[in-house]
Scaffold this motif. Structure first.
Motif, PDB file in Angstrom:
ATOM      1  N   GLU A  78       1.179  -1.850   0.210  1.00 48.07           N
ATOM      2  CA  GLU A  78       0.024  -0.015   0.113  1.00 48.07           C
ATOM      3  C   GLU A  78       1.220   1.055  -0.142  1.00 48.07           C
ATOM      4  OE1 GLU A  78      -3.627   2.303   2.792  1.00 48.07           O
ATOM      5  OE2 GLU A  78      -2.543   0.406   3.443  1.00 48.07           O
ATOM      6  N   LEU A  79       0.535   2.283  -0.921  1.00 45.28           N
ATOM      7  CA  LEU A  79       1.187   3.835  -1.199  1.00 45.28           C
ATOM      8  C   LEU A  79      -0.054   4.704  -0.833  1.00 45.28           C
ATOM      9  CD1 LEU A  79       2.353   1.506  -3.650  1.00 45.28           C
ATOM     10  CD2 LEU A  79       4.182   3.195  -2.954  1.00 45.28           C
ATOM     11  N   LYS A  80       0.798   6.153  -0.039  1.00 48.90           N
ATOM     12  CA  LYS A  80       0.267   7.498  -0.436  1.00 48.90           C
ATOM     13  C   LYS A  80       1.109   8.304  -1.717  1.00 48.90           C
ATOM     14  CE  LYS A  80      -1.080   8.537   3.005  1.00 48.90           C
ATOM     15  NZ  LYS A  80      -2.227   9.325   3.798  1.00 48.90           N
ATOM     16  N   MET A  81       0.308   9.115  -2.029  1.00 51.02           N
ATOM     17  CA  MET A  81       0.411   9.414  -3.089  1.00 51.02           C
ATOM     18  C   MET A  81      -0.165  11.054  -2.897  1.00 51.02           C
ATOM     19  SD  MET A  81       0.346   6.498  -6.273  1.00 51.02           S
ATOM     20  CE  MET A  81      -0.957   6.309  -5.660  1.00 51.02           C
ATOM     21  N   GLU A  82       0.784  12.077  -3.082  1.00 52.46           N
ATOM     22  CA  GLU A  82       0.221  13.236  -2.416  1.00 52.46           C
ATOM     23  C   GLU A  82       0.564  13.852  -4.427  1.00 52.46           C
ATOM     24  OE1 GLU A  82       1.193  17.696   0.075  1.00 52.46           O
ATOM     25  OE2 GLU A  82       1.255  15.479   1.322  1.00 52.46           O
ATOM     26  N   CYS A  83      -0.253  14.557  -4.322  1.00 46.32           N
ATOM     27  CA  CYS A  83      -0.111  15.565  -6.008  1.00 46.32           C
ATOM     28  C   CYS A  83       0.555  17.067  -5.755  1.00 46.32           C
ATOM     29  CB  CYS A  83      -0.766  14.944  -7.063  1.00 46.32           C
ATOM     30  SG  CYS A  83      -1.012  13.713  -7.607  1.00 46.32           S
ATOM     31  N   GLY A  84       0.953  17.459  -5.096  1.00 46.79           N
ATOM     32  CA  GLY A  84       1.020  19.082  -4.487  1.00 46.79           C
ATOM     33  C   GLY A  84       0.807  19.719  -5.994  1.00 46.79           C
ATOM     34  N   PRO A  85       0.744  21.093  -5.704  1.00 45.46           N
ATOM     35  CA  PRO A  85       0.006  22.306  -6.614  1.00 45.46           C
ATOM     36  C   PRO A  85       0.793  22.887  -8.281  1.00 45.46           C
ATOM     37  CG  PRO A  85       1.230  23.358  -4.985  1.00 45.46           C
ATOM     38  CD  PRO A  85       0.962  22.180  -4.222  1.00 45.46           C
ATOM     39  N   ASN A  86       1.603  21.568  -8.274  1.00 45.98           N
ATOM     40  CA  ASN A  86       2.307  21.863  -9.633  1.00 45.98           C
ATOM     41  C   ASN A  86       2.862  20.677 -10.204  1.00 45.98           C
ATOM     42  OD1 ASN A  86       3.070  24.203  -9.056  1.00 45.98           O
ATOM     43  ND2 ASN A  86       5.090  24.162  -7.838  1.00 45.98           N
ATOM     44  N   TYR A  87       1.865  19.502 -10.255  1.00 38.53           N
ATOM     45  CA  TYR A  87       1.696  18.319 -10.532  1.00 38.53           C
ATOM     46  C   TYR A  87       0.834  18.485 -11.743  1.00 38.53           C
ATOM     47  CZ  TYR A  87       0.137  13.399 -11.600  1.00 38.53           C
ATOM     48  OH  TYR A  87      -0.180  12.451 -12.890  1.00 38.53           O
ATOM     49  N   PRO A  88       1.428  18.414 -13.058  1.00 40.59           N
ATOM     50  CA  PRO A  88       1.882  17.551 -13.817  1.00 40.59           C
ATOM     51  C   PRO A  88       3.970  17.920 -13.601  1.00 40.59           C
ATOM     52  CG  PRO A  88       0.980  17.889 -14.709  1.00 40.59           C
ATOM     53  CD  PRO A  88       0.207  18.422 -13.913  1.00 40.59           C
ATOM     54  N   LYS A  89       3.882  19.160 -13.570  1.00 34.54           N
ATOM     55  CA  LYS A  89       5.070  19.723 -13.872  1.00 34.54           C
ATOM     56  C   LYS A  89       5.624  18.853 -12.980  1.00 34.54           C
ATOM     57  CE  LYS A  89       3.096  23.842 -15.321  1.00 34.54           C
ATOM     58  NZ  LYS A  89       3.595  25.537 -15.301  1.00 34.54           N
ATOM     59  N   GLU A  90       5.733  18.570 -11.879  1.00 37.66           N
ATOM     60  CA  GLU A  90       6.692  17.633 -10.433  1.00 37.66           C
ATOM     61  C   GLU A  90       5.833  16.644 -10.054  1.00 37.66           C
ATOM     62  OE1 GLU A  90       7.213  20.897  -7.639  1.00 37.66           O
ATOM     63  OE2 GLU A  90       7.924  22.182  -8.647  1.00 37.66           O
ATOM     64  N   PRO A  91       6.963  15.918  -9.446  1.00 36.40           N
ATOM     65  CA  PRO A  91       6.459  14.174  -9.705  1.00 36.40           C
ATOM     66  C   PRO A  91       5.621  14.266  -8.508  1.00 36.40           C
ATOM     67  CG  PRO A  91       8.750  14.785  -8.695  1.00 36.40           C
ATOM     68  CD  PRO A  91       8.213  16.039  -9.640  1.00 36.40           C
ATOM     69  N   PRO A  92       4.796  13.166  -7.892  1.00 35.25           N
ATOM     70  CA  PRO A  92       3.863  13.145  -6.838  1.00 35.25           C
ATOM     71  C   PRO A  92       5.496  13.268  -5.697  1.00 35.25           C
ATOM     72  CG  PRO A  92       3.757  11.340  -8.592  1.00 35.25           C
ATOM     73  CD  PRO A  92       4.597  12.296  -9.002  1.00 35.25           C
ATOM     74  N   GLU A  93       4.696  13.019  -4.456  1.00 37.60           N
ATOM     75  CA  GLU A  93       5.826  13.060  -3.585  1.00 37.60           C
ATOM     76  C   GLU A  93       5.295  11.058  -2.904  1.00 37.60           C
ATOM     77  OE1 GLU A  93       5.884  14.150   1.309  1.00 37.60           O
ATOM     78  OE2 GLU A  93       7.201  14.806  -0.167  1.00 37.60           O
ATOM     79  N   ILE A  94       5.864  10.510  -2.934  1.00 38.31           N
ATOM     80  CA  ILE A  94       4.827   8.976  -3.205  1.00 38.31           C
ATOM     81  C   ILE A  94       5.992   8.016  -0.769  1.00 38.31           C
ATOM     82  CG2 ILE A  94       5.266   6.723  -3.221  1.00 38.31           C
ATOM     83  CD1 ILE A  94       4.983   7.495  -6.597  1.00 38.31           C
ATOM     84  N   HIS A  95       4.864   7.515  -0.265  1.00 33.27           N
ATOM     85  CA  HIS A  95       5.367   6.887   0.494  1.00 33.27           C
ATOM     86  C   HIS A  95       4.226   5.187   0.568  1.00 33.27           C
ATOM     87  CE1 HIS A  95       5.592  11.011   2.254  1.00 33.27           C
ATOM     88  NE2 HIS A  95       6.724  10.762   3.278  1.00 33.27           N
ATOM     89  N   PHE A  96       5.633   4.604   0.976  1.00 32.52           N
ATOM     90  CA  PHE A  96       4.928   3.339   1.131  1.00 32.52           C
ATOM     91  C   PHE A  96       4.565   3.412   2.821  1.00 32.52           C
ATOM     92  CE2 PHE A  96       7.363   1.802  -2.309  1.00 32.52           C
ATOM     93  CZ  PHE A  96       7.407   0.367  -2.152  1.00 32.52           C
ATOM     94  N   VAL A  97       2.969   2.771   2.479  1.00 34.00           N
ATOM     95  CA  VAL A  97       2.312   2.705   3.759  1.00 34.00           C
ATOM     96  C   VAL A  97       3.161   1.130   4.438  1.00 34.00           C
ATOM     97  CG1 VAL A  97       0.208   2.158   4.802  1.00 34.00           C
ATOM     98  CG2 VAL A  97       0.152   4.265   3.563  1.00 34.00           C
ATOM     99  N   SER A  98       2.507   0.639   3.608  1.00 33.40           N
ATOM    100  CA  SER A  98       4.088  -1.428   4.496  1.00 33.40           C
ATOM    101  C   SER A  98       5.235  -1.392   4.171  1.00 33.40           C
ATOM    102  CB  SER A  98       3.242  -1.759   3.035  1.00 33.40           C
ATOM    103  OG  SER A  98       1.662  -2.110   2.998  1.00 33.40           O
ATOM    104  N   GLN A  99       5.632  -1.771   4.780  1.00 29.39           N
ATOM    105  CA  GLN A  99       7.091  -1.556   5.553  1.00 29.39           C
ATOM    106  C   GLN A  99       7.688  -2.134   3.812  1.00 29.39           C
ATOM    107  OE1 GLN A  99       8.192  -3.131   8.989  1.00 29.39           O
ATOM    108  NE2 GLN A  99       8.755  -0.467   9.572  1.00 29.39           N
ATOM    109  N   ILE A 100       9.190  -1.637   3.209  1.00 30.96           N
ATOM    110  CA  ILE A 100       9.230  -2.491   2.771  1.00 30.96           C
ATOM    111  C   ILE A 100      11.323  -2.297   3.011  1.00 30.96           C
ATOM    112  CG2 ILE A 100       9.436  -0.719   1.060  1.00 30.96           C
ATOM    113  CD1 ILE A 100       8.782  -2.264  -1.375  1.00 30.96           C
ATOM    114  N   ASN A 101      11.815  -3.029   2.339  1.00 30.49           N
ATOM    115  CA  ASN A 101      13.035  -3.303   2.296  1.00 30.49           C
ATOM    116  C   ASN A 101      13.534  -2.962   0.719  1.00 30.49           C
ATOM    117  OD1 ASN A 101      15.642  -3.156   2.705  1.00 30.49           O
ATOM    118  ND2 ASN A 101      16.241  -5.133   2.758  1.00 30.49           N
ATOM    119  N   LEU A 102      13.932  -1.336   1.164  1.00 35.31           N
ATOM    120  CA  LEU A 102      14.279  -1.037  -0.583  1.00 35.31           C
ATOM    121  C   LEU A 102      15.273  -0.426  -0.809  1.00 35.31           C
ATOM    122  CD1 LEU A 102      13.410  -2.483  -3.253  1.00 35.31           C
ATOM    123  CD2 LEU A 102      12.414  -0.344  -4.085  1.00 35.31           C
ATOM    124  N   PRO A 103      16.430   0.046  -1.326  1.00 35.04           N
ATOM    125  CA  PRO A 103      16.928   1.238  -1.556  1.00 35.04           C
ATOM    126  C   PRO A 103      16.176   2.460  -2.426  1.00 35.04           C
ATOM    127  CG  PRO A 103      18.099  -0.747  -3.004  1.00 35.04           C
ATOM    128  CD  PRO A 103      16.445  -1.310  -2.517  1.00 35.04           C
TER     129      PRO A 103
END
Length: 156
Positions: A60-85
């Protein structure tokens, strides 16, 4: 110069695609709150790629599309824990420099603003989720936290 699609029109198109399940089968996404008229807060799901430690897991992930989306990428967080670089081990935030599409997003957006938009939009929430899933596949042998665990900030 190509015409730029307003933020809300683009997000409405993404919402429609996500709700109708017209996207990639390994990912899904939609608004976190259907009353979010600014379409800022989204939830996403990635089915773990096969043949590795992510197989048969749903992330599960959360994504935030800021006021400059789509010129700037969304901010993305995993809600589910993951071991990933490139994923913060404390809060699940995806470092945009770890995933190619997020790192190159602004450059691609600038190029798209000068040219006609391709039929398949290369910059979307779905494209970001697919790229993260591919990145997970590239790191499929890393040991993972217990299935179902979430980052502490999401344990309510």
């Amino acid at each position: 110069m190509a015409a730029q699609v307003p933020r809300n029109f683009k997000l409405l198109a993404e919402l429609e695609k996500g709700e109708k399940g017209m996207g990639a089968g390994a990912c899904s996404y939609g608004l976190e709150d259907p009353e979010d008229i600014y379409m800022t807060h989204w939830r996403g799901t990635i089915w773990g790629p096969p043949h590795g430690n992510h197989e048969n897991r749903i992330y599960e992930l959360k994504m935030e599309c800021g006021p400059n989306y789509p010129k700037e990428p969304p901010e993305i967080h995993f809600v589910s824990q993951i071991n990933l670089p490139g994923v913060n081990p404390t809060n699940g935030k995806v470092d945009k420099n770890a995933v190619g599409i997020l790192r190159d997003w602004s450059r691609i957006a600038a190029e798209l603003s000068k040219n006609a938009r391709p039929k398949e939009d290369p910059l979307s929430l779905e494209a970001a989720l697919i790229a993260i899933r591919k990145f997970m596949d590239e790191n499929k042998k890393l040991p993972q936290p217990p299935e179902g665990s979430k980052y502490a900030i999401y344990n309510n």
